[in-house]
Scaffold this motif. Structure first.
Motif, short mmCIF file in Angstrom:
data_model
loop_
_atom_site.label_atom_id
_atom_site.label_comp_id
_atom_site.label_asym_id
_atom_site.label_seq_id
_atom_site.Cartn_x
_atom_site.Cartn_y
_atom_site.Cartn_z
N GLY A 129 4.50 10.54 5.95
CA GLY A 129 4.52 9.08 6.01
C GLY A 129 3.29 8.55 5.30
O GLY A 129 2.28 9.27 5.16
N SER A 130 3.36 7.29 4.85
CA SER A 130 2.15 6.75 4.22
C SER A 130 1.10 6.45 5.28
O SER A 130 -0.08 6.30 4.98
N GLN A 131 1.53 6.40 6.54
CA GLN A 131 0.59 6.18 7.64
C GLN A 131 -0.49 7.26 7.66
O GLN A 131 -1.66 6.98 7.85
N TYR A 149 -1.20 -5.72 8.29
CA TYR A 149 -0.43 -4.69 9.01
C TYR A 149 -1.24 -4.24 10.23
O TYR A 149 -2.29 -3.64 10.07
N ASN A 175 4.01 -6.78 5.44
CA ASN A 175 4.10 -6.73 6.89
C ASN A 175 2.79 -7.35 7.36
O ASN A 175 1.74 -6.78 7.08
N ASP A 218 -1.09 -1.01 -0.76
CA ASP A 218 -0.05 -0.44 0.11
C ASP A 218 1.28 -1.07 -0.29
O ASP A 218 1.53 -2.24 -0.03
N ALA A 229 4.39 -0.23 0.66
CA ALA A 229 5.44 0.32 1.52
C ALA A 229 6.79 -0.38 1.37
O ALA A 229 7.83 0.24 1.54
N TYR A 230 6.77 -1.68 1.05
CA TYR A 230 8.05 -2.43 1.01
C TYR A 230 8.47 -2.76 -0.42
O TYR A 230 9.36 -3.59 -0.62
N THR A 262 5.88 4.89 0.31
CA THR A 262 6.62 5.69 1.27
C THR A 262 8.09 5.81 0.91
O THR A 262 8.65 4.93 0.25
N SER A 310 9.98 6.44 3.60
CA SER A 310 10.52 6.16 4.94
C SER A 310 11.42 4.94 4.95
O SER A 310 12.54 5.00 5.41
N LYS A 311 10.85 3.83 4.50
CA LYS A 311 11.59 2.56 4.60
C LYS A 311 12.80 2.55 3.68
O LYS A 311 13.86 2.15 4.08
N ARG A 362 10.37 10.51 6.99
CA ARG A 362 8.93 10.23 7.07
C ARG A 362 8.09 10.92 6.01
O ARG A 362 7.16 11.68 6.32
C1 LIG Z 1 2.57 -2.00 5.54
C2 LIG Z 1 2.90 -0.63 6.04
N1 LIG Z 1 2.29 0.41 5.48
C3 LIG Z 1 2.55 1.67 5.89
C4 LIG Z 1 3.47 1.92 6.89
C5 LIG Z 1 3.69 3.33 7.32
O1 LIG Z 1 5.01 3.77 7.10
P1 LIG Z 1 5.36 5.30 6.94
O2 LIG Z 1 4.31 6.09 7.62
O3 LIG Z 1 6.68 5.46 7.59
O4 LIG Z 1 5.37 5.59 5.48
C6 LIG Z 1 4.15 0.85 7.49
C7 LIG Z 1 5.10 1.08 8.59
O5 LIG Z 1 5.60 0.20 9.23
C8 LIG Z 1 3.86 -0.47 7.05
O6 LIG Z 1 4.46 -1.53 7.58
#
Ligand SMILES: Cc1ncc(COP(=O)(O)O)c(C=O)c1O
Length: 401
Positions: free
Chosen positions: A87-89, A113, A169, A203, A205-206, A234, A236-237, A244
């Motif tokens: 995950g990028s987390q 976020y 986010n 970031d 992610a979206y 990521t 994931s989304k 993940r």
């Molecule tokens: C802005 C942002 N960055 C990163 C993530 C992490 O996502 P993931 O670990 O699934 O790649 C999220 C998850 O909600 C997010 O909203």
């Protein structure tokens, strides 16, 4: 989560989960079968490398090069500059570990976020909120903050700007390319006084969840940016949150340091998961899936905004999202939305849950935290639940107003 368990009839518009019915179950089953049948099937069940599956790094590099409309030969997008993470987390966490010391400062969108705020807190990193405009970061607010830090002698503690650059986010705002380019220049102009590089952590992610497929180039694509931009994103989304897999394109020496820390964490993201994604991308399933998802989220976002128009009082305002998973709602300033507010309690009574906006602001004592906003998600709730949830929330708001 606890409220959800204690109240089974509760509709959560809070969680950032993705849409269940469109998760690629059939596609993933077919991919897994082919993975385990093929000649090299055992490799997917073996440990991999710390930096990640080579085919996935190559495919990711190709995709990013295309999205940014850069030359295929560009060294800046070389697969060796990519790190695949759980995950990028995980990458965001690792970056905090390698870049910051306790007491360091990160510039961060107001609001941002909230899970990232948690990472900052856990490392003792301080945030300075930068104001936002409809087309992204407010450059004047950025300059003013940098100037203030310079005057107070704190610039040496500033290490990065963290920006959720596409369909953010929690606000849904996208920072336009011109502003990202200008922000990079501004940051660079303070480096001499800071005494070290000031990175832009972008970031994205979206990025792929734009409803109309409209894209803007990442900050990586600007001239001489590749040594200061840390790009995180990521799969994931846009594919499956349960798989993940995230990734980053990192400049040296951050890449080496991050790979070392990743090695200490887990010496590599699960090979099996990475190979599922490699197959999904190379076989075209990934692209097909994104097209489907975009339509799905666009229609859910529309269902949510239509319900808001119908059930929210006139003084409640929001911007219609063009991508991502979230709707950011502004209430009149006197209506508080926090966990202890009348509205939050009333919403629970009506069996609907939202994310209080104040949770999305970093602790920055140079400004009060706004407390009259909320984040709603149209990601996981069904259209029926979105409509019912907004009806309930509208009722709660009207009672409190
Ligand atoms: C802005 C942002 N960055 C990163 C993530 C992490 O996502 P993931 O670990 O699934 O790649 C999220 C998850 O909600 C997010 O909203």
């Amino acid at each position: 989560m606890r409220e959800g368990l204690e109240h089974p009839g509760l509709i959560s518009l809070a969680a950032g989960f993705t849409d269940n019915p469109t998760l690629p179950v059939t596609e993933t089953r077919t991919i897994i079968e082919s993975l385990l049948k093929g000649k090299s099937s055992s490799s997917s069940l073996q440990y991999g490398t710390t930096y990640g599956d080579d085919p996935l790094r190559k495919l990711t590099a190709q995709r990013l090069t295309q999205m940014d409309k850069c030359s295929k030969q560009s060294k800046d997008y070389h697969p060796d500059r990519f790190l695949i993470t759980h995950g990028s987390q995980q990458l965001l966490y690792i970056l905090n570990e390698v870049l910051f010391d306790p007491g360091d400062i990160v510039l961060i969108e107001d609001p941002s976020y909230f899970v990232y705020l948690g990472i900052m807190q856990s490392h003792g990193v301080r945030g300075k909120g930068i104001q936002m405009e409809p087309d992204g970061l407010d450059l004047l607010s950025l300059e003013t903050t940098l100037n203030t830090l310079k005057k107070s002698g704190e610039l040496a503690r500033l290490k990065a700007l963290y920006l959720v650059s596409y369909h953010s986010n929690p606000t849904g705002v996208t920072t336009c390319a011109a502003k990202k380019e200008a922000a990079l220049k501004i940051l660079k102009s303070y480096e001499k006084a800071a005494g070290h590089p000031i990175y832009l952590i972008e970031d994205a992610a979206y990025r792929e969840l734009s409803f109309i497929g409209k894209d803007t180039p990442s900050a990586l694509s600007f001239n001489n940016a590749s040594d200061r931009v840390i790009y995180t994103s990521t799969y994931s989304k846009p594919f499956a949150t349960g798989i993940r897999v995230g990734y980053g394109l990192l400049p040296e020496p951050v890449l080496t340091a991050a790979t070392r820390v990743k090695g200490n964490h887990d010496f590599g993201t699960a090979n099996f998961l990475q190979q599922i994604l490699s197959k999904a991308i190379s076989g075209g399933k990934y692209k097909e899936h994104i097209q489907k998802l975009r339509k799905r989220y666009a229609s859910k976002a529309r269902a949510m905004t239509r319900a808001c128009e119908k059930h929210f009082p006139e003084k409640v305002k929001w911007e219609n999202p063009e991508g991502g998973l979230y709707l950011w709602v502004n209430l009149p300033k006197k209506i508080k939305t926090g966990l202890k507010s009348k509205l939050f309690k009333q919403a629970l009574k009506q069996q609907v849950l939202y994310v209080p906006g104040n949770l999305c602001y970093c602790d920055d004592d140079t400004r009060p935290k706004p407390n009259h906003q909320m984040r709603l998600s149209f990601g996981s709730a069904s259209v029926k639940d979105i409509e019912e949830g907004i009806t309930r929330l509208g009722r709660a708001i009207k009672r409190v107003m």
